[in-house]
Design a protein around this motif. Structure first.
Motif, PDB file in Angstrom:
ATOM      1  N   VAL A 113       0.781  -1.215  -0.068  1.00  9.51           N
ATOM      2  CA  VAL A 113      -0.120  -0.084  -0.041  1.00  9.51           C
ATOM      3  C   VAL A 113       1.037   1.250  -0.029  1.00  9.51           C
ATOM      4  N   ASN A 114       2.181   1.211   0.878  1.00  9.62           N
ATOM      5  CA  ASN A 114       2.978   2.263   0.806  1.00  9.62           C
ATOM      6  C   ASN A 114       3.189   2.857  -0.616  1.00  9.62           C
ATOM      7  N   GLY A 115       3.382   1.847  -1.299  1.00  7.84           N
ATOM      8  CA  GLY A 115       3.876   2.245  -2.895  1.00  7.84           C
ATOM      9  C   GLY A 115       2.975   2.865  -3.564  1.00  7.84           C
ATOM     10  N   VAL A 116       1.501   2.306  -3.453  1.00 14.54           N
ATOM     11  CA  VAL A 116       0.547   2.897  -4.053  1.00 14.54           C
ATOM     12  C   VAL A 116       0.282   4.234  -3.886  1.00 14.54           C
ATOM     13  N   VAL A 117       0.497   4.686  -2.335  1.00 17.19           N
ATOM     14  CA  VAL A 117       0.006   6.057  -1.846  1.00 17.19           C
ATOM     15  C   VAL A 117       1.402   6.902  -2.286  1.00 17.19           C
ATOM     16  N   LYS A 118       2.639   6.368  -2.468  1.00 17.95           N
ATOM     17  CA  LYS A 118       3.604   7.477  -2.766  1.00 17.95           C
ATOM     18  C   LYS A 118       3.739   7.393  -4.613  1.00 17.95           C
ATOM     19  N   GLU A 119       3.457   6.660  -4.940  1.00 21.75           N
ATOM     20  CA  GLU A 119       3.930   6.512  -6.359  1.00 21.75           C
ATOM     21  C   GLU A 119       2.712   6.456  -7.781  1.00 21.75           C
ATOM     22  N   ASN A 120       1.471   6.261  -6.857  1.00 29.17           N
ATOM     23  CA  ASN A 120       0.220   6.276  -7.995  1.00 29.17           C
ATOM     24  C   ASN A 120      -0.453   7.741  -7.760  1.00 29.17           C
ATOM     25  N   LYS A 121       0.037   8.557  -8.846  1.00 30.79           N
ATOM     26  CA  LYS A 121      -0.467  10.308  -8.901  1.00 30.79           C
ATOM     27  C   LYS A 121      -2.056  10.216  -9.108  1.00 30.79           C
ATOM     28  N   ASN A 122      -2.682   9.062  -9.372  1.00 33.31           N
ATOM     29  CA  ASN A 122      -4.177   8.980  -9.316  1.00 33.31           C
ATOM     30  C   ASN A 122      -4.911   8.783  -8.130  1.00 33.31           C
ATOM     31  N   LEU A 123      -4.038   8.373  -7.473  1.00 38.03           N
ATOM     32  CA  LEU A 123      -4.872   8.054  -5.747  1.00 38.03           C
ATOM     33  C   LEU A 123      -5.020   9.011  -4.879  1.00 38.03           C
ATOM     34  N   LYS A 124      -6.519   9.354  -4.667  1.00 39.14           N
ATOM     35  CA  LYS A 124      -6.681  10.380  -3.587  1.00 39.14           C
ATOM     36  C   LYS A 124      -6.694   9.889  -2.195  1.00 39.14           C
ATOM     37  N   GLU A 125      -6.875   8.890  -1.738  1.00 43.90           N
ATOM     38  CA  GLU A 125      -7.136   8.422  -0.396  1.00 43.90           C
ATOM     39  C   GLU A 125      -7.053   6.774  -0.459  1.00 43.90           C
TER      40      GLU A 125
END
Length: 255
Positions: A113-125
């Motif tokens: 999940v850390n990678g999704v939060v830090k690297e996915n620019k489309n993720l809002k929350e």
């Protein structure tokens, strides 16, 4: 369920668990066999990452992805990397999967999940359901600003259809069945206390109220010494997977 309608059901085989679950035998499902790839169990090697990425290259985040046991929950990272619109990740899991990384640059089932939060620019929350509140203490400080915890009271309102979670945001739903109690699923990790009926209703309400663009499901049973125990575990997990699919079908029929 606007975008996921008529999208495929994809079954990813890593451990062989789905061979013992009747639901997976549907001839209309897409099967992606990854059991021959080395370096996938809990920790995803860079070579294995490249091979899996190639095997899923013809598919996107739309649809329902069954991704085997919780040891392979990092697959959510690979599926959400394909999302090109702003979205919220709704994580139903007994664990945060946001442990501080012990192997920087390597994807694992405990910190994906850390990678999704830090690297996915489309993720809002990231909205977290089913995780004990005390587990939030393990979340790294640089990840916390994008995490929203859904407590029991809010969970009950969602299940009852009295609360819209994302406020119009696109939602990708990731379910680890270890959030369920032991009567509802058999997994290879410690488990929570959500009942299968509650999970069914949660999925149903989300599909009715939110713009769900994709779903994945993990939490299959582990290898056991007794074939009888494996068959019993497979039957319980099969029932849970069927309940999730049933919620999807019911939602489509209501539209």
């Amino acid at each position: 369920m606007r975008r996921i309608k008529k999208a495929p059901v994809i079954v990813m085989n890593f451990s062989g668990a789905y061979k013992m679950e009747q639901f997976a035998g549907n001839p209309d499902f897409i099967h992606i066999d990854c059991s021959d790839i080395q370096g996938t169990d809990c920790i995803l090697s860079k070579d294995a990452y490249k091979q899996i990425k190639a095997r899923i290259s013809n598919y996107d985040a739309r649809g329902i992805h069954f991704i085997d046991s919780g040891n392979y929950h990092y697959m959510t990272r690979l599926w959400t990397d394909k999302i090109t619109l702003p979205f919220s990740l709704l994580l139903v899991d007994h664990h945060t999967d946001m442990q501080p990384s012990l192997m920087p640059g390597v994807l694992t089932c405990g910190d994906w999940v850390n990678g999704v939060v830090k690297e996915n620019k489309n993720l809002k929350e990231v909205l977290v359901i089913g995780t004990p509140r005390e587990a939030l203490k393990e979340i790294p400080e640089d990840v916390k600003p994008k995490i929203r915890y859904v407590d029991h009271e809010e969970f009950d309102r969602i299940v009852a259809g009295k609360h819209e979670l994302s406020q119009g945001q696109n939602v990708y739903l990731s379910i680890d069945k270890d959030a369920l109690n032991h009567e509802s699923a058999i997994t290879n990790w410690d488990q929570g206390d959500i009942r299968l009926s509650e999970l069914h209703d949660l999925v149903s309400q989300l599909l009715n109220q939110e713009n769900v663009i994709g779903i994945d499901v993990c939490g299959e049973f582990p290898t056991m010494k007794s074939l009888f125990d494996e068959e019993k575990a497979a039957s319980i997990d099969n029932q849970a997977n069927e309940a999730i699919l049933e919620a999807v079908v019911e939602s489509q029929e209501r539209r």
